[in-house]
Scaffold this motif. Structure first.
Motif, PDB file in Angstrom:
ATOM      1  N   ASN A  99       0.876  -1.172   0.000  1.00  0.00           N
ATOM      2  CA  ASN A  99       0.000   0.000   0.000  1.00  0.00           C
ATOM      3  C   ASN A  99       0.916   1.226   0.000  1.00  0.00           C
ATOM      4  N   ARG A 136      -0.041   4.483   2.091  1.00  0.00           N
ATOM      5  CA  ARG A 136       0.129   4.281   3.535  1.00  0.00           C
ATOM      6  C   ARG A 136       1.608   4.297   3.908  1.00  0.00           C
ATOM      7  N   ASP A 137       2.447   3.621   3.082  1.00  0.00           N
ATOM      8  CA  ASP A 137       3.874   3.525   3.377  1.00  0.00           C
ATOM      9  C   ASP A 137       4.589   4.868   3.201  1.00  0.00           C
ATOM     10  N   GLU A 159       3.896   6.760   6.328  1.00  0.00           N
ATOM     11  CA  GLU A 159       4.701   6.232   7.444  1.00  0.00           C
ATOM     12  C   GLU A 159       6.137   6.739   7.365  1.00  0.00           C
TER      13      GLU A 159
END
Length: 357
Positions: A127, A130-131, A134
């Motif tokens: 994903n 999302r990464d 992060e």
């Protein structure tokens, strides 16, 4: 075209999800259970010596499984996977009795669909959005390296990924890591200028140092530059190379080992079918073999796949299944045209539907 309908452009914030509406679009083109019950792929089930309440035997399935293997081969499914799918079908049907032909085809379809879905849903999901978030929360850029053989459209598809990231509000640094092929940096510059015109120069920039430089060192400098200037994502272009070109494979392995990208994407062409699978397997193995001569302890392996020219293959989607099955790595993106928005997420349901026609 009767191609794969259940896909969609990657709009802001969208990644691997499956839409009932998209599936209903596919349904109108003959991909629903109803359409397949008596025709299409499942018509060959009529080869079973079938009578009401008769128990299905392995012997009665032999001609059916032979036909199924032919069907799957025609859609570019590798023989090893065809055998596995036939075994799944056999185990789901043998020893059972069916009061209607419709009941038999329904069970067969479900068994194949479940087996295909399992293959196409690798344990590891990627994903990207999302990464990226992060990595950003840790104060560092998210790094994607694009690699593959010559002429598969790495630079163009890198630009599509860049467009998608810009559309999601991220700042992107594009790295001219192909210091080998004449014109590679200029090609990237053209894309970056176009993208900067669509967005802003502050959002996207090209980092290049011309030709003849060590790509691993250049990428290292670029990542440092991106971190200092708070870029969210670094996209690294690399030279196209054949998997048996040891010096170039060693150079790529060094780049991956030294810079430890978050995602190493193999860019392959859907149009060449199982030749792309062979390229991927050898490419991955060559990276692993050569990583021992790079930085100790770092394994260079492909993390995901970007399949180009996916709009040109109609329903011959077997290569996608083979790539995921053999490597265990997900297909992160598929390219479906020449424009920047022509990048899609792989919808497992649509692939299964295309194969079961």
């Amino acid at each position: 075209s009767s191609g794969i309908n259940a896909e969609w452009p990657l709009r802001p914030g969208e990644e691997e999800e499956e839409s009932d509406e998209e599936m209903s679009n596919g349904a109108s083109n003959g991909t629903t259970n109803g359409a397949a019950k008596t025709g299409g792929m499942f018509s060959f089930l009529k080869n079973i010596n079938f009578s009401t309440q008769q128990i299905v035997t392995s012997e009665s399935l032999v001609p059916v499984l032979d036909k199924l293997k032919e069907h799957l081969t025609s859609k570019n499914v590798a023989s090893e996977i065809s055998v596995q799918l036939c075994d799944s079908l056999e185990s789901s049907l043998v020893g059972k009795s069916y009061s209607t032909f419709t009941g038999l085809t329904s069970t067969a379809r479900q068994a194949l669909s479940d087996a295909l879905t399992k293959i196409l849903s690798p344990k590891r999901r990627v994903n990207v959005l999302r990464d990226v978030m992060e990595a950003k929360s840790k104060g560092r850029p998210y790094i994607i390296t694009f690699c593959g053989v010559n002429g598969v459209g790495k630079s163009t598809n890198l630009a599509k990924v860049c467009f998608w990231l810009l559309d999601n509000g991220y700042r992107v640094l594009v790295v001219g890591g192909d210091t080998f092929r004449a014109g590679a940096v200029e090609q990237l510059r053209t894309h970056v200028v176009r993208l900067a015109n669509l967005y802003t120069e502050d959002q996207v920039q090209l980092y290049e140092r011309g030709y003849g430089k060590d790509p691993a060192g250049l990428t290292f400098e670029a990542i440092k530059y991106a971190k200092e200037r708070r870029y969210d994502v670094v996209l690294v272009d690399t030279a196209g190379r054949m998997q048996d070109n040891e010096p170039l494979m060693r150079a790529l392995s060094k780049l991956v080992a030294l810079n430890n990208p978050d995602l190493t994407l193999f860019v392959g062409e859907a149009l060449v079918g199982n030749e792309a699978v062979d390229q991927l397997v050898k490419f991955n193995q060559s990276l692993i073999d050569n990583s021992q001569t790079a930085v100790a302890g770092t394994k260079s392996v492909i993390d995901g796949i970007l399949l180009t020219k996916f709009d040109c293959i109609d329903d011959k989607v077997g290569a996608a299944i083979s790539m995921t099955y053999i490597t265990g790595q997900p297909i992160v993106f598929v390219g479906t045209g020449q424009q920047y928005p022509d990048l899609k997420s792989l919808n497992v349901k649509s692939i299964v539907s295309a194969l079961l026609r």
